[in-house]
Design a protein around this motif. Sequence first.
Motif, PDB file in Angstrom:
ATOM      1  N   PRO A   1       0.799  -1.242   0.000  1.00  0.00           N
ATOM      2  CA  PRO A   1       0.000   0.000   0.000  1.00  0.00           C
ATOM      3  C   PRO A   1       0.817   1.272   0.000  1.00  0.00           C
ATOM      4  O   PRO A   1       0.369   2.303  -0.484  1.00  0.00           O
ATOM      5  N   ASP A   2       2.031   1.243   0.537  1.00  0.00           N
ATOM      6  CA  ASP A   2       2.820   2.471   0.632  1.00  0.00           C
ATOM      7  C   ASP A   2       3.783   2.660  -0.533  1.00  0.00           C
ATOM      8  O   ASP A   2       4.594   3.578  -0.535  1.00  0.00           O
ATOM      9  N   LEU A   3       3.719   1.769  -1.528  1.00  0.00           N
ATOM     10  CA  LEU A   3       4.619   1.900  -2.668  1.00  0.00           C
ATOM     11  C   LEU A   3       4.246   3.154  -3.463  1.00  0.00           C
ATOM     12  O   LEU A   3       3.114   3.288  -3.933  1.00  0.00           O
ATOM     13  N   PRO A   4       5.183   4.120  -3.623  1.00  0.00           N
ATOM     14  CA  PRO A   4       4.841   5.417  -4.229  1.00  0.00           C
ATOM     15  C   PRO A   4       4.813   5.374  -5.759  1.00  0.00           C
ATOM     16  O   PRO A   4       5.584   6.044  -6.431  1.00  0.00           O
ATOM     17  N   LEU A   5       3.920   4.559  -6.318  1.00  0.00           N
ATOM     18  CA  LEU A   5       3.804   4.512  -7.774  1.00  0.00           C
ATOM     19  C   LEU A   5       2.658   5.405  -8.234  1.00  0.00           C
ATOM     20  O   LEU A   5       1.611   5.476  -7.583  1.00  0.00           O
ATOM     21  N   PRO A   6       2.820   6.095  -9.363  1.00  0.00           N
ATOM     22  CA  PRO A   6       1.726   6.935  -9.864  1.00  0.00           C
ATOM     23  C   PRO A   6       0.560   6.087 -10.332  1.00  0.00           C
ATOM     24  O   PRO A   6       0.730   4.986 -10.845  1.00  0.00           O
ATOM     25  N   ILE A   7      -0.644   6.569 -10.115  1.00  0.00           N
ATOM     26  CA  ILE A   7      -1.855   5.880 -10.548  1.00  0.00           C
ATOM     27  C   ILE A   7      -2.192   6.352 -11.953  1.00  0.00           C
ATOM     28  O   ILE A   7      -2.254   7.548 -12.223  1.00  0.00           O
ATOM     29  N   LEU A   8      -2.413   5.416 -12.862  1.00  0.00           N
ATOM     30  CA  LEU A   8      -2.646   5.749 -14.254  1.00  0.00           C
ATOM     31  C   LEU A   8      -4.091   6.167 -14.479  1.00  0.00           C
ATOM     32  O   LEU A   8      -5.010   5.382 -14.287  1.00  0.00           O
ATOM     33  N   GLY A   9      -4.281   7.431 -14.876  1.00  0.00           N
ATOM     34  CA  GLY A   9      -5.589   7.891 -15.310  1.00  0.00           C
ATOM     35  C   GLY A   9      -6.611   7.944 -14.198  1.00  0.00           C
ATOM     36  O   GLY A   9      -6.315   7.808 -13.013  1.00  0.00           O
ATOM     37  N   ASN A  10      -7.855   8.170 -14.596  1.00  0.00           N
ATOM     38  CA  ASN A  10      -8.965   8.271 -13.650  1.00  0.00           C
ATOM     39  C   ASN A  10     -10.035   7.245 -13.963  1.00  0.00           C
ATOM     40  O   ASN A  10     -11.223   7.494 -13.776  1.00  0.00           O
ATOM     41  N   SER A  11      -9.628   6.076 -14.424  1.00  0.00           N
ATOM     42  CA  SER A  11     -10.580   5.044 -14.804  1.00  0.00           C
ATOM     43  C   SER A  11     -11.295   4.507 -13.579  1.00  0.00           C
ATOM     44  O   SER A  11     -10.698   4.309 -12.508  1.00  0.00           O
ATOM     45  N   SER A  12     -12.580   4.248 -13.751  1.00  0.00           N
ATOM     46  CA  SER A  12     -13.365   3.667 -12.669  1.00  0.00           C
ATOM     47  C   SER A  12     -13.091   2.176 -12.576  1.00  0.00           C
ATOM     48  O   SER A  12     -12.530   1.565 -13.500  1.00  0.00           O
ATOM     49  N   THR A  13     -13.492   1.579 -11.469  1.00  0.00           N
ATOM     50  CA  THR A  13     -13.340   0.140 -11.302  1.00  0.00           C
ATOM     51  C   THR A  13     -14.096  -0.600 -12.393  1.00  0.00           C
ATOM     52  O   THR A  13     -13.617  -1.607 -12.930  1.00  0.00           O
ATOM     53  N   GLU A  14     -15.261  -0.095 -12.759  1.00  0.00           N
ATOM     54  CA  GLU A  14     -16.061  -0.734 -13.805  1.00  0.00           C
ATOM     55  C   GLU A  14     -15.333  -0.699 -15.149  1.00  0.00           C
ATOM     56  O   GLU A  14     -15.325  -1.687 -15.893  1.00  0.00           O
ATOM     57  N   GLU A  15     -14.708   0.429 -15.464  1.00  0.00           N
ATOM     58  CA  GLU A  15     -13.970   0.549 -16.718  1.00  0.00           C
ATOM     59  C   GLU A  15     -12.772  -0.385 -16.747  1.00  0.00           C
ATOM     60  O   GLU A  15     -12.484  -1.020 -17.771  1.00  0.00           O
ATOM     61  N   LEU A  16     -12.072  -0.498 -15.626  1.00  0.00           N
ATOM     62  CA  LEU A  16     -10.920  -1.390 -15.556  1.00  0.00           C
ATOM     63  C   LEU A  16     -11.350  -2.852 -15.673  1.00  0.00           C
ATOM     64  O   LEU A  16     -10.709  -3.649 -16.363  1.00  0.00           O
ATOM     65  N   ASP A  17     -12.443  -3.206 -14.998  1.00  0.00           N
ATOM     66  CA  ASP A  17     -12.954  -4.582 -15.090  1.00  0.00           C
ATOM     67  C   ASP A  17     -13.339  -4.925 -16.523  1.00  0.00           C
ATOM     68  O   ASP A  17     -13.051  -6.029 -17.009  1.00  0.00           O
ATOM     69  N   LYS A  18     -13.966  -3.977 -17.217  1.00  0.00           N
ATOM     70  CA  LYS A  18     -14.360  -4.218 -18.607  1.00  0.00           C
ATOM     71  C   LYS A  18     -13.139  -4.420 -19.485  1.00  0.00           C
ATOM     72  O   LYS A  18     -13.123  -5.287 -20.366  1.00  0.00           O
ATOM     73  N   ALA A  19     -12.102  -3.606 -19.251  1.00  0.00           N
ATOM     74  CA  ALA A  19     -10.877  -3.739 -20.049  1.00  0.00           C
ATOM     75  C   ALA A  19     -10.223  -5.090 -19.812  1.00  0.00           C
ATOM     76  O   ALA A  19      -9.724  -5.729 -20.746  1.00  0.00           O
TER      77      ALA A  19
END
Length: 219
Positions: free
Chosen positions: A170-188
Amino acid sequence: MDTPVIPCPTPFIDHIAGQALGIDLPLRIWPAVKKDGEIGRELGKRPWVFWIHGGAFMYGKHYVPNAWVIPAFRSLSYHVVSVSYRFVPQVTHDDIVSDILTAYTWCRNNLEAVLGKGNVALDSFVSAGDSAGAHLALWCGNHLSPPPKAIVDIYGLTSLDDPFYSLSIPDLPLPILGNSSTEELDKALENRDPKNAVITSAFTLELEPYTSVENLNIA
């Protein structure tokens, strides 16, 4: 803040190693140069590097290897061949390995024609890569015939049993890609059709807001 992008070294030669379900598998070749950087046909039979890029098996690009790769190997007057492969989740690990084998077979059959028979030592090659590419370079060391003379493993994974690949950090300082919703990621992630596989994709830090389109256009 913009991140500087290092342009692709030149000159290079592009070819298509083969196809997988209609998807081209390109590779890029940087011919060996003399110690002073000059290109010449009188170098003699030089070794070559079979470079496989990283990207967690799901992104990256063959046409601009890590910034040090071409200068380092060409300083030794080695040819460099950077190869592509299809990404998950549309393909399996076995499919990726098949793509690597396709690229290697193409090199065995065509490098002499591209670089000149007297300019490449076909059996004297190094398999090399970083991260996922290093894992595949290790596979090359165990499966290719003839085998590579050396393997360059840059922080490659060697065992998927390693807790690093299954435990959350949880503390790994990686950038989060985009603003995709959980639903959008699941669909992808549900898109598993191999015909939809891609062979190039940007790293997170190569996308806005971490860099700019202007910077990327330099390459």
